[in-house]
Scaffold this motif. Sequence first.
Motif, PDB file in Angstrom:
ATOM      1  N   LEU A 134      -2.567 -10.616  -3.069  1.00  0.00           N
ATOM      2  CA  LEU A 134      -1.219 -10.097  -2.839  1.00  0.00           C
ATOM      3  C   LEU A 134      -0.993  -8.738  -3.484  1.00  0.00           C
ATOM      4  O   LEU A 134      -0.129  -7.979  -3.044  1.00  0.00           O
ATOM      5  CB  LEU A 134      -0.195 -11.108  -3.342  1.00  0.00           C
ATOM      6  CG  LEU A 134      -0.246 -12.466  -2.627  1.00  0.00           C
ATOM      7  CD1 LEU A 134       0.556 -13.515  -3.381  1.00  0.00           C
ATOM      8  CD2 LEU A 134       0.253 -12.347  -1.192  1.00  0.00           C
ATOM      9  N   SER A 135      -1.767  -8.421  -4.516  1.00  0.00           N
ATOM     10  CA  SER A 135      -1.607  -7.121  -5.169  1.00  0.00           C
ATOM     11  C   SER A 135      -2.114  -5.980  -4.294  1.00  0.00           C
ATOM     12  O   SER A 135      -1.839  -4.810  -4.572  1.00  0.00           O
ATOM     13  CB  SER A 135      -2.338  -7.109  -6.518  1.00  0.00           C
ATOM     14  OG  SER A 135      -3.733  -7.278  -6.342  1.00  0.00           O
ATOM     15  N   GLN A 136      -2.846  -6.303  -3.225  1.00  0.00           N
ATOM     16  CA  GLN A 136      -3.308  -5.279  -2.286  1.00  0.00           C
ATOM     17  C   GLN A 136      -2.198  -4.804  -1.356  1.00  0.00           C
ATOM     18  O   GLN A 136      -2.338  -3.791  -0.680  1.00  0.00           O
ATOM     19  CB  GLN A 136      -4.463  -5.835  -1.446  1.00  0.00           C
ATOM     20  CG  GLN A 136      -5.678  -6.253  -2.256  1.00  0.00           C
ATOM     21  CD  GLN A 136      -6.718  -6.980  -1.412  1.00  0.00           C
ATOM     22  OE1 GLN A 136      -6.701  -6.903  -0.190  1.00  0.00           O
ATOM     23  NE2 GLN A 136      -7.633  -7.678  -2.059  1.00  0.00           N
ATOM     24  N   LEU A 137      -1.090  -5.554  -1.304  1.00  0.00           N
ATOM     25  CA  LEU A 137      -0.002  -5.215  -0.409  1.00  0.00           C
ATOM     26  C   LEU A 137       0.934  -4.203  -1.071  1.00  0.00           C
ATOM     27  O   LEU A 137       1.092  -4.214  -2.294  1.00  0.00           O
ATOM     28  CB  LEU A 137       0.778  -6.480  -0.027  1.00  0.00           C
ATOM     29  CG  LEU A 137      -0.067  -7.621   0.551  1.00  0.00           C
ATOM     30  CD1 LEU A 137       0.812  -8.829   0.862  1.00  0.00           C
ATOM     31  CD2 LEU A 137      -0.811  -7.165   1.799  1.00  0.00           C
ATOM     32  N   PRO A 138       1.569  -3.342  -0.277  1.00  0.00           N
ATOM     33  CA  PRO A 138       2.405  -2.282  -0.872  1.00  0.00           C
ATOM     34  C   PRO A 138       3.739  -2.780  -1.418  1.00  0.00           C
ATOM     35  O   PRO A 138       4.363  -2.109  -2.230  1.00  0.00           O
ATOM     36  CB  PRO A 138       2.618  -1.321   0.304  1.00  0.00           C
ATOM     37  CG  PRO A 138       2.479  -2.175   1.530  1.00  0.00           C
ATOM     38  CD  PRO A 138       1.453  -3.205   1.188  1.00  0.00           C
ATOM     39  N   GLN A 139       4.194  -3.962  -0.988  1.00  0.00           N
ATOM     40  CA  GLN A 139       5.497  -4.434  -1.416  1.00  0.00           C
ATOM     41  C   GLN A 139       5.451  -5.063  -2.810  1.00  0.00           C
ATOM     42  O   GLN A 139       4.401  -5.175  -3.428  1.00  0.00           O
ATOM     43  CB  GLN A 139       6.053  -5.449  -0.407  1.00  0.00           C
ATOM     44  CG  GLN A 139       6.278  -4.900   0.995  1.00  0.00           C
ATOM     45  CD  GLN A 139       5.076  -5.102   1.883  1.00  0.00           C
ATOM     46  OE1 GLN A 139       4.001  -5.473   1.424  1.00  0.00           O
ATOM     47  NE2 GLN A 139       5.230  -4.831   3.177  1.00  0.00           N
ATOM     48  N   GLU A 140       6.610  -5.482  -3.252  1.00  0.00           N
ATOM     49  CA  GLU A 140       6.737  -6.119  -4.569  1.00  0.00           C
ATOM     50  C   GLU A 140       5.832  -7.343  -4.663  1.00  0.00           C
ATOM     51  O   GLU A 140       5.756  -8.153  -3.748  1.00  0.00           O
ATOM     52  CB  GLU A 140       8.201  -6.538  -4.784  1.00  0.00           C
ATOM     53  CG  GLU A 140       8.453  -7.313  -6.069  1.00  0.00           C
ATOM     54  CD  GLU A 140       9.867  -7.860  -6.139  1.00  0.00           C
ATOM     55  OE1 GLU A 140      10.130  -8.737  -6.980  1.00  0.00           O
ATOM     56  OE2 GLU A 140      10.712  -7.416  -5.332  1.00  0.00           O
TER      57      GLU A 140
END
Length: 357
Positions: free
Chosen positions: A233-239
Motif C-alpha cells: 500500500l505504500s507504493q500508492l500515491p494516496q494516504e
Amino acid sequence: MQSIFNFEQFINYELLKNIYEGWQKIKAGLSLAHKNFSTEVRQRIFPYELPLEKVSSETWTVLQARLDQIIEEDWQDAKEGVYPINLLFDADWGKFLQAYIGIWFDYPQTWQRIKNNNFQDLPSNIDSNKYPQYYRRNFHYQSDGYLSEHSANIYDLQVDILFNGVTDAMRRRILKPLKQGLNTLNSSSNPKILDVACGTGRTLKFIRATFPHASLYGIDLSAPYLRKANELLSQLPQELPQLVEGNGEELPYQDNYFQGVTSVFLFHELPNPVRQKVINECYRVLQTGGICIFADSMQLSDSPELETMMTNFPIAFHEPFYNDYIRDDLKSRLNVAGFRNIREEVHGFSKYWIATK
C-alpha cells in the motif's frame, strides 16, 4: 513495477475486453497446468492418496461457467467506472516470480505436512499466547501458518492458483455494493472504511483505487502479513491506510466510527461461535446507516451442485471449520447482531453478504 498504464485512453473497449478475457484464460490455464504438474511431482516424492471424492464432468462444467461469470462481471464493473480498468491488469512481475519460486521451494515441507497430517508446525520464535487457539495452525498446510514473512510473500499467489486466477476478481465484487452503500449514506466525501482480517492488503488496494479520498483502516492478527500490506500500500500515491495488529473479536475502535466495514475470506477460518463475535463487533463500530460487506466461500445452500468441491476442500487444505461454515446461516447471524436490509449474492466461487446498520 506494477501496472498503472491507463489502457482505455489508447485502446477501445471491445479490444480491451478481449485482452482481459484472454489474460484471464491464460491465468486459468497456467493455474491448472501448475496444479497438474505439481501433483505429478508430489506423487513421485511424497506418494500418498487423500480421501477425496471424484469430481464429475458436470461439476467441471459448472466451475467453468462460474469462472466465465465472474470474469464478465469484473469487466462490466470496470467498464461502468466502479473502479479503474487498469486494476484488471494489475501485476508486479518481479514479485510474481519471487513468489512462484518460493512456492516450489516450500512444496516439500507442505507435502510432508499433508502426508503426516501435521498442522501445528509453527515457527518456534512466536509468542503463541498472542493468538487464539483456532489461529495457531497451518491453514492450507502452508509453512509457518500466517506467522512469517515467507508465508506472507507467497500467500496471494497460492490463493490465486487455487482459484484459477480469479481471486482478485472475487475480491472486487465487494466494491460495487460498497460504493452504492456509501453513496446512499452520503455523509462524507472522505468516508472511513475498515477491512477486517486485511491480510496482505489486496482488498485495501482495490478499495483505495475505488475511493481515493477515503480514510482506510485494516486490522489483522498477523504482523508479517501487515508488513506485507504496508509494503504493497505504500507504493500508492494516496494516504497510507492505518494498519493495526489485532483480533476481529475485539476491534480496537470506538462505537459508530466507520461508514463502511468489509471482510474477505475470513469466516470459513473461524469456529462457529467466533463468527458471531466478529459480526457483532463489525456492527458496533459501524455508523448508523453504514454499509457492511462480507465475502467468503460459497455455501451448500446456494451451490449444492458444487458440494463435491466443498467436501474435498477441507480435506486437501486443512480447513477445520469449513464444513461447519458451509452449513452456517450468516444472514441469521447478521440479523442477530442488528443489521438490516440484508441481501446475499453469489459470484464465482464466493458468497457475499451486504447489510446496513
